[in-house]
Write an enzyme that holds these catalytic residues in place. Structure first.
Site, PDB file in Angstrom:
ATOM      1  N   ASP A  92       0.851  -1.203   0.000  1.00  0.00           N
ATOM      2  CA  ASP A  92       0.000   0.000   0.000  1.00  0.00           C
ATOM      3  C   ASP A  92       0.882   1.247   0.000  1.00  0.00           C
ATOM      4  OD1 ASP A  92      -2.247  -1.558   0.130  1.00  0.00           O
ATOM      5  OD2 ASP A  92      -3.003  -0.730   2.012  1.00  0.00           O
ATOM      6  N   ASP A 148       0.322   4.034   1.458  1.00  0.00           N
ATOM      7  CA  ASP A 148       0.253   4.883   2.654  1.00  0.00           C
ATOM      8  C   ASP A 148       0.847   4.231   3.891  1.00  0.00           C
ATOM      9  OD1 ASP A 148      -1.680   2.953   3.183  1.00  0.00           O
ATOM     10  OD2 ASP A 148      -3.344   4.273   2.647  1.00  0.00           O
ATOM     11  N   TRP A 183     -13.310  -0.846  -2.721  1.00  0.00           N
ATOM     12  CA  TRP A 183     -12.608  -1.167  -1.482  1.00  0.00           C
ATOM     13  C   TRP A 183     -13.007  -2.527  -0.907  1.00  0.00           C
ATOM     14  CZ3 TRP A 183     -13.634  -2.553   3.434  1.00  0.00           C
ATOM     15  CH2 TRP A 183     -12.580  -2.432   4.353  1.00  0.00           C
ATOM     16  N   GLU A 199     -10.250  -8.074  -1.591  1.00  0.00           N
ATOM     17  CA  GLU A 199      -9.210  -8.669  -2.468  1.00  0.00           C
ATOM     18  C   GLU A 199      -8.081  -9.315  -1.665  1.00  0.00           C
ATOM     19  OE1 GLU A 199      -9.139  -5.509  -1.606  1.00  0.00           O
ATOM     20  OE2 GLU A 199      -7.018  -5.337  -1.102  1.00  0.00           O
ATOM     21  N   ASP A 200      -7.814  -8.751  -0.462  1.00  0.00           N
ATOM     22  CA  ASP A 200      -6.743  -9.317   0.371  1.00  0.00           C
ATOM     23  C   ASP A 200      -7.185 -10.661   0.967  1.00  0.00           C
ATOM     24  OD1 ASP A 200      -8.646  -7.877   1.790  1.00  0.00           O
ATOM     25  OD2 ASP A 200      -7.245  -7.076   3.269  1.00  0.00           O
ATOM     26  N   MET A 239       0.426   4.390   9.220  1.00  0.00           N
ATOM     27  CA  MET A 239      -0.384   4.654   8.025  1.00  0.00           C
ATOM     28  C   MET A 239      -0.650   6.157   7.961  1.00  0.00           C
ATOM     29  SD  MET A 239      -3.722   2.772   6.441  1.00  0.00           S
ATOM     30  CE  MET A 239      -5.155   3.756   6.760  1.00  0.00           C
ATOM     31  N   HIS A 291      -5.673   9.141   5.913  1.00  0.00           N
ATOM     32  CA  HIS A 291      -6.449   9.419   4.692  1.00  0.00           C
ATOM     33  C   HIS A 291      -7.904   9.051   4.912  1.00  0.00           C
ATOM     34  CE1 HIS A 291      -7.079   5.195   3.472  1.00  0.00           C
ATOM     35  NE2 HIS A 291      -5.865   4.983   3.952  1.00  0.00           N
ATOM     36  N   ARG A 303     -11.534   7.742   2.824  1.00  0.00           N
ATOM     37  CA  ARG A 303     -11.808   6.855   1.688  1.00  0.00           C
ATOM     38  C   ARG A 303     -11.762   7.680   0.413  1.00  0.00           C
ATOM     39  NH1 ARG A 303     -14.704   2.519   2.573  1.00  0.00           N
ATOM     40  NH2 ARG A 303     -13.072   2.254   4.103  1.00  0.00           N
TER      41      ARG A 303
HETATM   42  C1  UD2 Z   1      -6.907  -1.761   3.573  1.00  0.00           C
HETATM   43  C2  UD2 Z   1      -5.712  -2.659   3.345  1.00  0.00           C
HETATM   44  C3  UD2 Z   1      -5.390  -2.688   1.853  1.00  0.00           C
HETATM   45  C4  UD2 Z   1      -6.566  -3.157   1.053  1.00  0.00           C
HETATM   46  C5  UD2 Z   1      -7.769  -2.290   1.388  1.00  0.00           C
HETATM   47  C6  UD2 Z   1      -9.041  -2.803   0.782  1.00  0.00           C
HETATM   48  C7  UD2 Z   1      -4.463  -2.387   5.346  1.00  0.00           C
HETATM   49  C8  UD2 Z   1      -3.340  -1.764   6.038  1.00  0.00           C
HETATM   50  N1  UD2 Z   1      -4.606  -2.121   4.067  1.00  0.00           N
HETATM   51  O1  UD2 Z   1      -6.483  -0.456   3.246  1.00  0.00           O
HETATM   52  O2  UD2 Z   1      -4.276  -3.516   1.589  1.00  0.00           O
HETATM   53  O3  UD2 Z   1      -6.813  -4.497   1.304  1.00  0.00           O
HETATM   54  O4  UD2 Z   1      -7.995  -2.199   2.799  1.00  0.00           O
HETATM   55  O5  UD2 Z   1      -9.050  -2.687  -0.590  1.00  0.00           O
HETATM   56  O6  UD2 Z   1      -5.217  -3.111   5.925  1.00  0.00           O
HETATM   57  N2  UD2 Z   1      -5.180   3.402  -3.567  1.00  0.00           N
HETATM   58  C9  UD2 Z   1      -4.796   4.523  -4.328  1.00  0.00           C
HETATM   59  N3  UD2 Z   1      -5.733   5.389  -4.741  1.00  0.00           N
HETATM   60  C10 UD2 Z   1      -7.048   5.248  -4.460  1.00  0.00           C
HETATM   61  C11 UD2 Z   1      -7.432   4.135  -3.683  1.00  0.00           C
HETATM   62  C12 UD2 Z   1      -6.490   3.232  -3.245  1.00  0.00           C
HETATM   63  O7  UD2 Z   1      -3.618   4.715  -4.603  1.00  0.00           O
HETATM   64  O8  UD2 Z   1      -7.846   6.087  -4.873  1.00  0.00           O
HETATM   65  C13 UD2 Z   1      -4.186   2.387  -3.214  1.00  0.00           C
HETATM   66  C14 UD2 Z   1      -3.156   2.862  -2.227  1.00  0.00           C
HETATM   67  O9  UD2 Z   1      -1.964   2.171  -2.451  1.00  0.00           O
HETATM   68  C15 UD2 Z   1      -3.794   2.466  -0.916  1.00  0.00           C
HETATM   69  C16 UD2 Z   1      -4.367   1.098  -1.273  1.00  0.00           C
HETATM   70  O10 UD2 Z   1      -4.816   1.251  -2.598  1.00  0.00           O
HETATM   71  O11 UD2 Z   1      -2.873   2.418   0.119  1.00  0.00           O
HETATM   72  C17 UD2 Z   1      -5.496   0.614  -0.355  1.00  0.00           C
HETATM   73  O12 UD2 Z   1      -6.527   1.557  -0.291  1.00  0.00           O
HETATM   74  P1  UD2 Z   1      -6.897   2.367   1.054  1.00  0.00           P
HETATM   75  O13 UD2 Z   1      -5.643   2.849   1.657  1.00  0.00           O
HETATM   76  O14 UD2 Z   1      -7.923   3.362   0.751  1.00  0.00           O
HETATM   77  O15 UD2 Z   1      -7.571   1.254   1.950  1.00  0.00           O
HETATM   78  P2  UD2 Z   1      -7.282   0.875   3.497  1.00  0.00           P
HETATM   79  O16 UD2 Z   1      -6.409   1.828   4.158  1.00  0.00           O
HETATM   80  O17 UD2 Z   1      -8.570   0.592   4.161  1.00  0.00           O
HETATM   81 MN    MN Z   2      -4.810   2.996   3.568  1.00  0.00          MN
END
Ligand code: UD2
Ligand code: MN
Length: 346
Positions: free
Chosen positions: A195, A197, A257, A260-261, A287, A290, A292
């Site tokens: 990721d 972030d 969102w 997939e993991d 992290m 950010h 959504r």
């Molecule tokens: C969680 C998971 C992530 C993924 C996601 C669900 C953790 C630490 N991370 O992240 O691996 O499974 O849930 O999909 O648990 N991104 C962009 N631009 C966008 C949207 C996403 O660059 O507009 C990329 C970016 O690398 C980001 C990653 O996708 O870090 C995951 O998206 P998130 O950070 O919004 O989701 P998060 O933090 O809930």
């Molecule tokens: Mn994130």
């Protein structure tokens, strides 16, 4: 008869005279040229000498170069534990940071790739980062990750896979694209799916692969550094080229969102592989805050898709990943692959 004999004698004398004359003129001719000839030979010799010197110099420098390359090819393997590790470090996220600063800090990185100069890296690792509209996060990550990986004495390259357009985001498919594109560059043995972030806090969290798939995020600042749930496999994971190939990569069908993991975890478990993690005290991440993102709304189909994984994994993954590469930019600190991955089928 007497007349005849006299004539014969005269003609023989004439022959001798002609022969001697010829010999003398040849000698005279040679004498007249000797000076010039010697000079010409000397000149030629001089020219040959200079060219030879030049050639020798060139050869010597090539040999030196080759032996230098040999030295680097025959460098000793880096130590099993890097002496450069510092453990937990205080991370900074300065708003004034810019890409030029980070490039200056990392002159040793070329086109996103680095290998130690004084020893032969034990591991070649490709870092794959799915991305869209998170430039600031990418900058912070590059700032911390390059020095982190260098302290681990790895041979590595960073790939950013950038989703073109504004269709719903698809993290998993971007990571499949990253894998398929990176193996065209080099025979990377290990892949880190990362990721944008998440910044690792402790360089004892090694970015290497193992006999089993590895999950590197045990805890995050935002979740009190606790594992979210037992089968959690999101954020940052490490799989060998073969492990990822064996599970047919990620599914391409998770748009938006979530899910997939978990799908990847099901694939891994189905292959009788077991997820392993580093100790909780090192597998720690910050992290960057950010909300959504727009274009990455919760995927309402994720539970339905998850129920089908055991049936679908063979036909949905690396072997069905269709995309258009729009550009490959080899920037100083990373390779940027901008790709059109299509959009969800409605
Ligand atoms: C969680 C998971 C992530 C993924 C996601 C669900 C953790 C630490 N991370 O992240 O691996 O499974 O849930 O999909 O648990 N991104 C962009 N631009 C966008 C949207 C996403 O660059 O507009 C990329 C970016 O690398 C980001 C990653 O996708 O870090 C995951 O998206 P998130 O950070 O919004 O989701 P998060 O933090 O809930
Ligand atoms: Mn994130």
């Amino acid at each position: 008869m007497i007349v005849c004999t006299a004539i014969k004698k005269v003609s023989r004398k004439c022959k001798y005279a002609v022969l001697i004359g010829l010999l003398l003129s040849v000698l005279a001719w040679k004498a007249s040229f000797t000076g010039d000839t010697n000079r010409t030979i000397d000149d030629n010799f001089a020219t040959t000498q200079t060219e030879e010197d030049k050639l020798r110099d060139e050869l010597n420098s090539r040999i030196a170069e080759a032996s230098h390359t040999n030295i680097s090819a025959e460098k000793d393997e880096c130590p099993e534990k890097s002496p450069l590790l510092v453990g937990a470090s205080k991370l900074t996220f300065e708003s004034s940071l810019n890409l030029k600063d980070v490039e200056k800090e990392n002159k040793v990185v070329t086109k996103g790739e680095y290998e130690p100069s004084d020893c032969k890296a034990r591991h070649s690792v490709a870092i794959l980062i799915p991305h869209r509209n998170r430039e600031r996060h990418l900058l912070y990550l590059l700032h911390h990750l390059h020095s982190f990986l260098q302290r681990q004495q790895l041979h590595y390259a960073i790939y950013v896979i950038h989703q073109a357009g504004d269709a719903t985001f698809n993290r998993a498919k971007l990571l499949n694209v990253g894998y398929l594109e990176a193996i065209k560059d080099f025979s990377w043995e290990c892949f880190i799916f990362h990721d944008v972030d998440l910044v690792p806090e402790n360089d004892h969290n090694l970015y290497i692969c193992d006999q089993q798939p590895r999950h590197l995020v045990v805890g995050r600042n935002v979740t009190g550094y606790k594992l979210r749930y037992k089968g959690y496999f999101g954020g940052v994971t490490a799989m060998t080229k073969d492990q990822f190939f064996q599970v047919n990569g990620f599914s391409n069908n998770y748009w938006g969102w979530g899910g997939e993991d978990d799908d990847l975890r099901v694939r891994v478990e189905q292959q009788k592989m077991k997820i392993v993690r580093p100790p909780a005290n090192v597998a720690r991440y910050t992290m960057v805050f950010h909300k959504r993102d727009s274009g990455n709304q919760v995927n309402k189909n994720r539970m339905r898709l998850l129920r089908q994984t055991t049936k679908m994994w063979r036909v949905d993954g690396l072997n069905s990943c269709v995309y258009d590469t729009l550009s490959v930019g080899r920037y100083p600190l990373y390779v940027n692959i901008t790709v059109n991955i299509g959009q969800p089928q409605s």
